[in-house]
Design an enzyme around this catalytic site. Structure first.
Site, short mmCIF file in Angstrom:
data_model
loop_
_atom_site.label_atom_id
_atom_site.label_comp_id
_atom_site.label_asym_id
_atom_site.label_seq_id
_atom_site.Cartn_x
_atom_site.Cartn_y
_atom_site.Cartn_z
N ASP A 13 4.81 5.35 1.81
CA ASP A 13 5.89 5.94 1.00
C ASP A 13 6.96 6.61 1.86
O ASP A 13 7.64 7.54 1.41
CB ASP A 13 5.32 6.97 0.00
CG ASP A 13 4.17 6.41 -0.81
OD1 ASP A 13 4.36 5.36 -1.44
OD2 ASP A 13 3.08 7.01 -0.79
N HIS A 41 7.56 0.01 -3.13
CA HIS A 41 8.69 0.66 -2.47
C HIS A 41 9.89 0.61 -3.40
O HIS A 41 10.03 -0.30 -4.21
CB HIS A 41 9.00 0.04 -1.11
CG HIS A 41 9.00 -1.44 -1.09
ND1 HIS A 41 7.92 -2.16 -0.61
CD2 HIS A 41 9.90 -2.36 -1.48
CE1 HIS A 41 8.18 -3.45 -0.71
NE2 HIS A 41 9.37 -3.60 -1.23
N ASP A 332 17.47 15.04 3.47
CA ASP A 332 18.16 15.82 2.44
C ASP A 332 17.22 16.65 1.59
O ASP A 332 17.62 17.68 1.03
CB ASP A 332 18.98 14.89 1.54
CG ASP A 332 18.13 13.77 0.94
OD1 ASP A 332 17.58 12.96 1.72
OD2 ASP A 332 18.00 13.70 -0.30
#
Length: 429
Positions: A13, A41, A332
């Site tokens: 992941d 995915h 982020d």
């Protein structure tokens, strides 16, 4: 042009699909060399989310030929459901190629997977129940059924009969389930033969011919290094070798033909299922990473376990795979965290370990030794150059690069396919 491998550096992941999608427009073939529909995915194209399992992310790149390699185990029902789903959204899958030597997941493999997990109780591995492990078991035991077998009914029936002698003994006598018949399994496989036939190829010659012609071949590895049956956190692993060496075997391409091996690593760590996880978080911060990062399984919807970046694991993964580059994803997600811990060593029974412990018992008891880094509050989703990142984010990336022993050549700063900071080219130096 040599081949390029993309490999997960943690427990899966990490964003391998994003990396493949980023490069997909510049490569000629995208190959899935291992695994099955047990690992998914996510790729975002023009704001539209696609969740892929068996199909390589390269299926969404119109100029690249997607190939399912010989090392994959294929669930035909799941394959065609995925194909139909993409085609209903306007994405053709006519260019898909499948190795004649890939093994097939039979209905009894899925049954065996589920009942075995229940039988193990608290000792269960935490599989997806999709029959991947039992299919690989049959492959190694020489009881497997391959793609090529369903085009010859007599051979298919012989192979099913051989496999069911063992399976029915277990299903009936150990698990108290009904016996499976040759007819029902043969009917299941034969029902897909006509639709499958145009896709089947000699993938080894196809890919090696492409390399001889100067084409770019990209290996899109499934799962990740620490789920590797040899190098992972055994027994909490998958049944294949999702490392760089496994990519070569699963595609039939020699190791000398690879020019780049790119490790995909999150800016933090996640894991699904049971097994040791030294930096795991059990508090509100763990929940924040899970929520902000959308850390829920593509296949199962299960919440992923979350924790801080583990540089010891990243350094070891770089060695196992011979990474030339790291692609750091989801930077982020860390925005807004005041102090960001990074695991730089372990403590096991009072002794500091700067490298991965030799045994799984030691790793299971490892306590993380953290170094703290200053965080940032600025929105980085629009960054496209390294200097666009806040200074503290730059320092964090530079520290991970040094600690992990491998240069970081790309950084994911959002879910979109274009939300990437490219420090250097991932195909050509």
């Amino acid at each position: 042009m040599p081949a390029i491998a993309i490999v997960g550096a943690q427990w899966g992941d990490e964003g391998k699909g994003k990396a493949t999608d980023l490069l997909g427009g510049r490569v000629d073939y995208v190959v899935k060399p291992n695994g099955g529909n047990n690992a998914g995915h996510t790729v975002v194209v023009n704001g539209e989310k696609f969740e892929l399992k068996l199909l390589p992310a390269g299926i969404l790149s119109p100029n690249a030929v997607p190939v399912i390699g010989n090392g994959v185990v294929v669930n035909l029902e799941a394959l065609f459901e995925e194909i139909d789903g993409l085609e209903s959204r306007g994405h053709s899958c006519e260019h898909l190629k499948i190795s004649a030597n890939a093994h097939l997941v039979a209905p009894y493999h899925q049954t065996m997977d589920k009942v075995t997990e229940r039988f193990l109780g608290q000792r269960a591995i935490g599989t997806t129940g999709r029959g991947i492990g039992p299919t690989y078991m049959d492959k190694v035991a020489r009881l497997g059924i391959r793609v090529q077998d369903i085009f010859d009914e007599s051979i298919l029936r012989q192979k099913i009969e051989g496999a069911l002698r063992q399976k029915n003994e277990l299903l009936v006598k150990l698990y108290n389930r009904r016996a499976v018949t040759v007819d029902e399994i043969a009917e299941y496989f034969l029902g897909y033969a006509d639709r499958l036939r145009p896709m089947v190829v000699d993938s080894v010659n196809l890919l090696n011919d492409a390399l001889d012609e100067g084409k770019v071949v990209l290996m899109e590895g499934g799962q990740a290094t620490y789920l590797d049956v040899d190098h992972g956190t055994y027994p909490f692993v998958t049944s294949s070798n999702p490392t760089a060496g496994g990519a070569a075997v699963g595609a039939g391409i020699g190791p000398t033909r690879f020019s780049r091996t790119i490790g995909i690593v999150k800016a933090y760590t996640t894991r699904v299922g049971a097994g040791p996880f030294p930096t795991e978080l059990f508090d509100e911060m763990g929940e924040q990473l899970r929520t902000t990062g959308g850390e829920f399984g593509v296949n199962t919807g299960r919440p992923r376990r979350t924790g801080w970046y583990d540089a010891v694991m990243a350094h070891y993964a770089a060695r196992i795979n011979g990474f030339t580059d790291y692609f750091l994803t989801k930077l982020d997600v860390l925005t807004g965290i005041e102090k960001i811990p990074v695991c730089v060593a372990y403590e096991v029974d009072g002794v500091r370990h700067d490298r991965m412990p030799m045994t799984q018992t030691e790793f299971h008891h490892a306590k993380p030794v953290y170094e703290l880094f200053d965080g940032w509050t600025e929105d980085i989703s629009g960054a496209r150059a390294f200097t666009d990142l806040p200074l503290n984010a730059q320092h964090y990336v530079e520290a991970l690069e040094k600690l992990s022993g491998c240069r970081i050549s790309a950084i994911g700063v959002g879910p979109g396919r274009d939300q990437v900071v490219q420090v250097r080219d991932l195909i050509q130096d």
